[in-house]
Write a protein that holds these residues in place. Structure first.
Motif, PDB file in Angstrom:
ATOM      1  N   VAL A   2       0.821  -1.214   0.000  1.00  0.00           N
ATOM      2  CA  VAL A   2       0.000   0.000   0.000  1.00  0.00           C
ATOM      3  C   VAL A   2       0.851   1.258   0.000  1.00  0.00           C
ATOM      4  CG1 VAL A   2      -1.942  -1.146   1.115  1.00  0.00           C
ATOM      5  CG2 VAL A   2      -0.180  -0.045   2.524  1.00  0.00           C
ATOM      6  N   SER A   3       2.154   1.119   0.210  1.00  0.00           N
ATOM      7  CA  SER A   3       3.026   2.301   0.186  1.00  0.00           C
ATOM      8  C   SER A   3       3.158   2.885  -1.216  1.00  0.00           C
ATOM      9  CB  SER A   3       4.419   1.939   0.708  1.00  0.00           C
ATOM     10  OG  SER A   3       4.364   1.534   2.051  1.00  0.00           O
ATOM     11  N   VAL A   4       2.893   2.081  -2.242  1.00  0.00           N
ATOM     12  CA  VAL A   4       3.021   2.549  -3.625  1.00  0.00           C
ATOM     13  C   VAL A   4       1.759   3.324  -3.981  1.00  0.00           C
ATOM     14  CG1 VAL A   4       3.358   1.884  -6.021  1.00  0.00           C
ATOM     15  CG2 VAL A   4       4.460   0.570  -4.199  1.00  0.00           C
ATOM     16  N   THR A  51     -10.982   4.386 -16.271  1.00  0.00           N
ATOM     17  CA  THR A  51      -9.845   3.804 -15.566  1.00  0.00           C
ATOM     18  C   THR A  51     -10.333   2.787 -14.543  1.00  0.00           C
ATOM     19  OG1 THR A  51      -8.659   5.905 -15.785  1.00  0.00           O
ATOM     20  CG2 THR A  51      -7.799   4.326 -14.194  1.00  0.00           C
ATOM     21  N   PRO A  52      -9.792   1.552 -14.591  1.00  0.00           N
ATOM     22  CA  PRO A  52     -10.243   0.519 -13.643  1.00  0.00           C
ATOM     23  C   PRO A  52      -9.849   0.848 -12.202  1.00  0.00           C
ATOM     24  CG  PRO A  52      -9.041  -0.429 -15.517  1.00  0.00           C
ATOM     25  CD  PRO A  52      -8.814   1.049 -15.555  1.00  0.00           C
ATOM     26  N   ALA A  53     -10.454   0.132 -11.278  1.00  0.00           N
ATOM     27  CA  ALA A  53     -10.051   0.255  -9.873  1.00  0.00           C
ATOM     28  C   ALA A  53      -8.610  -0.199  -9.728  1.00  0.00           C
ATOM     29  CB  ALA A  53     -10.964  -0.588  -8.996  1.00  0.00           C
ATOM     30  N   ASP A  54      -7.891   0.422  -8.801  1.00  0.00           N
ATOM     31  CA  ASP A  54      -6.515   0.012  -8.557  1.00  0.00           C
ATOM     32  C   ASP A  54      -6.482  -1.403  -8.001  1.00  0.00           C
ATOM     33  OD1 ASP A  54      -5.317   2.349  -9.428  1.00  0.00           O
ATOM     34  OD2 ASP A  54      -5.393   3.287  -7.449  1.00  0.00           O
ATOM     35  N   PRO A  55      -5.471  -2.183  -8.395  1.00  0.00           N
ATOM     36  CA  PRO A  55      -5.322  -3.529  -7.835  1.00  0.00           C
ATOM     37  C   PRO A  55      -5.001  -3.455  -6.356  1.00  0.00           C
ATOM     38  CG  PRO A  55      -3.370  -2.924  -9.063  1.00  0.00           C
ATOM     39  CD  PRO A  55      -4.373  -1.843  -9.316  1.00  0.00           C
ATOM     40  N   ALA A  56      -5.405  -4.470  -5.606  1.00  0.00           N
ATOM     41  CA  ALA A  56      -5.134  -4.488  -4.179  1.00  0.00           C
ATOM     42  C   ALA A  56      -3.645  -4.634  -3.912  1.00  0.00           C
ATOM     43  CB  ALA A  56      -5.889  -5.639  -3.515  1.00  0.00           C
ATOM     44  N   ASN A  57      -2.951  -5.339  -4.816  1.00  0.00           N
ATOM     45  CA  ASN A  57      -1.516  -5.563  -4.605  1.00  0.00           C
ATOM     46  C   ASN A  57      -0.874  -5.952  -5.933  1.00  0.00           C
ATOM     47  OD1 ASN A  57       0.901  -5.770  -3.282  1.00  0.00           O
ATOM     48  ND2 ASN A  57       0.583  -7.902  -2.693  1.00  0.00           N
ATOM     49  N   TYR A  83       0.938  -2.344 -10.480  1.00  0.00           N
ATOM     50  CA  TYR A  83       1.016  -0.970 -10.000  1.00  0.00           C
ATOM     51  C   TYR A  83      -0.353  -0.288 -10.084  1.00  0.00           C
ATOM     52  CZ  TYR A  83       6.136  -1.294 -10.237  1.00  0.00           C
ATOM     53  OH  TYR A  83       7.444  -1.651 -10.057  1.00  0.00           O
ATOM     54  N   PRO A  84      -0.599   0.692  -9.205  1.00  0.00           N
ATOM     55  CA  PRO A  84      -1.838   1.475  -9.304  1.00  0.00           C
ATOM     56  C   PRO A  84      -1.802   2.369 -10.538  1.00  0.00           C
ATOM     57  CG  PRO A  84      -0.385   2.420  -7.652  1.00  0.00           C
ATOM     58  CD  PRO A  84       0.257   1.133  -8.083  1.00  0.00           C
ATOM     59  N   TYR A  85      -2.984   2.700 -11.046  1.00  0.00           N
ATOM     60  CA  TYR A  85      -3.054   3.583 -12.217  1.00  0.00           C
ATOM     61  C   TYR A  85      -2.751   5.016 -11.795  1.00  0.00           C
ATOM     62  CZ  TYR A  85      -5.249  -0.491 -14.239  1.00  0.00           C
ATOM     63  OH  TYR A  85      -5.481  -1.774 -14.674  1.00  0.00           O
TER      64      TYR A  85
END
Length: 420
Positions: free
Chosen positions: A91-93, A414-420, A401-403
């Motif tokens: 989650v730091s990214v 834009t899709p939801a960010d991946p959990a990890n 990686y998150p968008y």
């Protein structure tokens, strides 16, 4: 690199998949760039510069991102906040991370600019020139979209307002189709004066087809194209005193960014290279303590390969292993293990004994993964490899990686960010 004409840099201001553009009146218009032979050649050359030069380039962000996410690097200064986020992972990214934003935006711009060159290719009438520019632009288009899908779950393939996102399978298929479209041109795509001349087009297309067919799980085609690659041929990104190698310039030669983590290459003990493995002293400065990088990254003018001969051998080994053709897989694996520096086009040699481990699919695939991590160290491919080989999550700190905010704030698809 001094000859590269960066006619299209103004287009880099459009950093998302939407089609908004902000034009500088002092620079050439898009019509100027893409309406003449010289403009198309300049734009094609510019693709290489944008891909490979500077901290914002995909070459820097791919190698750095993958390296931190898979434990290849140690950070020297936590003040490098973006690199520190990638090292922490999880989650730091954040979606504000500049490296992730640069990887995303630069790759989308390169994809768009390459497509504009391809769309206008008939402006060039000399067959060898037309073929060379077409293949050159296709390679960078394929690299752009094919790289993005190694780091992001979904990717927009079109440059337009509110672009839709495509799945991993669709993006890899589009990457392969882009490379396949060059096949009618490969016989005459031999380069010419005025076009950056460090890429051997036919070999590079075949090497990239082998790479992406392997990612697609199409082992037969991965073998087909890997067998077409001349392992003595070299294709590289060019650097000099003005256009610096970005890993050397931004990281390895500076006292406060990052270096190789140690002589284990960040691998668990069971997979770490042995002390007799010649590749350790290739990629890490002999005798350095703490370790400092060498290989392709200890000089501002060192050239970075588009692919290595060892990658092609290991593609064949992996494809055979996944087809459960284990003797053939071991034969290809042994070519890497026993290869000397003198026998390799880039001087990468393990100089080890042949494989003597257990002869079953799982063990051989593990040995192939181990050798990919060592042979292709700091290539930017390890994150993709770690996922494809189903390595434990403890060996990487994120899968995707998150968008970037630049995309999310401009594109409601834009899709939801991946959990990890």
């Amino acid at each position: 690199m001094k000859k590269i004409i960066l006619l299209f840099l103004f287009l880099g201001l459009s950093l998302t998949s939407c089609d908004d553009e902000f034009l500088d009146p002092t620079k050439p218009t898009e019509e100027d760039v893409f309406s003449s032979r010289s403009g198309l050649i300049g734009a094609a050359n510019g693709l290489q510069s944008k891909w490979s030069v500077g901290r914002q380039s995909p070459v820097y962000t791919i190698i750095t991102g993958s390296g931190f996410t898979t434990n290849e690097f140690r950070l020297l200064n936590a003040g490098n906040a973006d690199e520190a986020e990638l090292l922490a992972g999880g989650v730091s990214v954040s979606s504000k991370n500049a490296l992730i934003n640069n990887l995303w935006s630069q790759s989308l711009v390169i994809n768009a600019e390459a497509q504009k060159v391809l769309d206008k290719i008939d402006i060039i009438t000399v067959p060898a020139e037309k073929a060379s520019v077409f293949v050159h632009a296709s390679i960078y288009k394929a690299l752009a979209i094919g790289t993005l899908v190694q780091f992001f779950e979904q990717v927009p393939l079109e440059t337009m307002k509110n672009a839709t996102f495509s799945s991993r399978a669709e993006v890899i298929a589009a990457t392969i189709a882009t490379l396949k479209s060059t096949e009618p041109y490969l016989a005459t795509a031999n380069g010419f004066s005025g076009l950056v001349g460090n890429i051997k087009y036919k070999n590079t297309v075949n090497a990239l087809l082998a790479r992406f067919y392997l990612m697609a799980g199409d082992n037969d085609n991965a073998l087909l194209y890997a067998n077409l690659v001349d392992l003595t041929s070299k294709s590289t990104f060019l650097y000099d005193a003005i256009s610096n190698n970005p890993i050397a310039n931004v990281a390895i030669l500076t006292p406060n960014n990052y270096q190789p983590i140690d002589r284990t290459f960040g691998l668990p003990a069971a997979l770490a290279p042995t002390s007799s493995d010649g590749r350790v002293n290739f990629y890490i400065t002999p005798g350095s303590n703490p370790t400092t990088g060498a290989g392709f990254f200890d000089s501002n003018s060192k050239l970075i390969p588009l692919y290595l001969p060892g990658e092609i051998m290991l593609i064949k080994a992996e494809a055979y292993a996944r087809k459960n053709q284990l003797p053939e897989a071991i034969l290809e694996l042994n070519k890497v293990l026993t290869k000397t520096a003198a026998a390799d086009a880039f001087g990468v040699g393990a100089n080890l004994l042949p494989y003597t481990g257990t002869v079953n699919q799982t063990s051989i695939l593990t040995e192939i993964y181990r050798n990919r991590c060592i042979e292709l160290y700091m290539s930017g491919l390890k994150l993709e490899d770690s996922k494809r080989f189903n390595r434990p999550n403890t060996e990487r700190n994120r899968d995707w990686y998150p968008y970037p905010d630049s995309e999310r704030f401009n594109n409601p698809n834009t899709p939801a960010d991946p959990a990890n």
